[in-house]
Design an enzyme around this catalytic site. Structure first.
Site, PDB file in Angstrom:
ATOM      1  CB  ALA A  35      28.242  52.465  13.105  1.00  0.00           C
ATOM      2  CB  CYS A  36      28.720  46.739  13.766  1.00  0.00           C
ATOM      3  SG  CYS A  36      28.146  45.083  14.151  1.00  0.00           S
ATOM      4  N   GLY A  37      27.994  46.754  16.917  1.00  0.00           N
ATOM      5  CA  GLY A  37      28.420  46.270  18.226  1.00  0.00           C
ATOM      6  C   GLY A  37      29.624  45.350  18.138  1.00  0.00           C
ATOM      7  CB  THR A  39      32.841  48.131  15.175  1.00  0.00           C
ATOM      8  OG1 THR A  39      31.695  48.213  14.317  1.00  0.00           O
ATOM      9  CG2 THR A  39      33.969  48.947  14.584  1.00  0.00           C
TER      10      THR A  39
END
Length: 154
Positions: A35-37, A39
């Site tokens: 759930a990371c920018g 990803t």
């Protein structure tokens, strides 16, 4: 024998894996999050793996929840996400901490070799076929940006 081959870690299914099974392979070790920018880098990692696995590239991905709580899922949820969203076929491992007093010994080793602490998800560490540390790459370096470095040592 290189120190990296002394590590034994759990894969995402909690099966013990000795890194010595990767002797003779070029390794790209990455701390990942769902759930990371950053990803979407999974896509570039998978593409690179498909392109170079027959030449000896192995990508070892370690989910980590230390940066912004961006990997809060269970191993099963992480595996399902990686499969359904990015069709990941490279090796996924058990969730780890990559810095601090509970850091995985593998990541302590890698950050010591790189000479710096991991700042965020998708930090990458390149290991040559002899098990020697080659280079560390920060989060901002996409798989496409580091491809040339990998090709040089394959």
């Amino acid at each position: 024998m290189s120190e990296i081959y002394n590590f034994e870690i759990n894969d995402i299914d909690l099966t013990k894996i000795k890194l010595d099974q990767y002797k003779g392979k070029t390794l790209l070790i990455v701390n990942v999050a769902s759930a990371c920018g950053f990803t979407p880098q999974y896509e570039g990692l998978q593409s690179m793996y498909e392109k170079y696995r027959d030449k000896g590239l192995e990508i070892l991905a370690f989910p980590c929840n230390q940066f912004g709580g961006q990997e809060s899922g269970t191993n099963e949820e992480i595996k399902n996400f990686c499969d359904s969203k990015y069709n990941v076929s490279f090796k996924l491992f058990d969730k780890v901490e990559v810095k601090g007093e509970n850091a995985s010994p593998l990541f302590n080793y890698l950050t010591e070799k790189a000479g710096r602490e991991i700042q965020w998800n998708f930090a990458k560490f390149l290991i040559n076929k002899d098990g020697e540390f080659v280079k560390g790459f920060g989060t901002q370096k996409t798989p496409e940006m580091i491809e040339e470095s990998i090709i040089e040592i394959l």
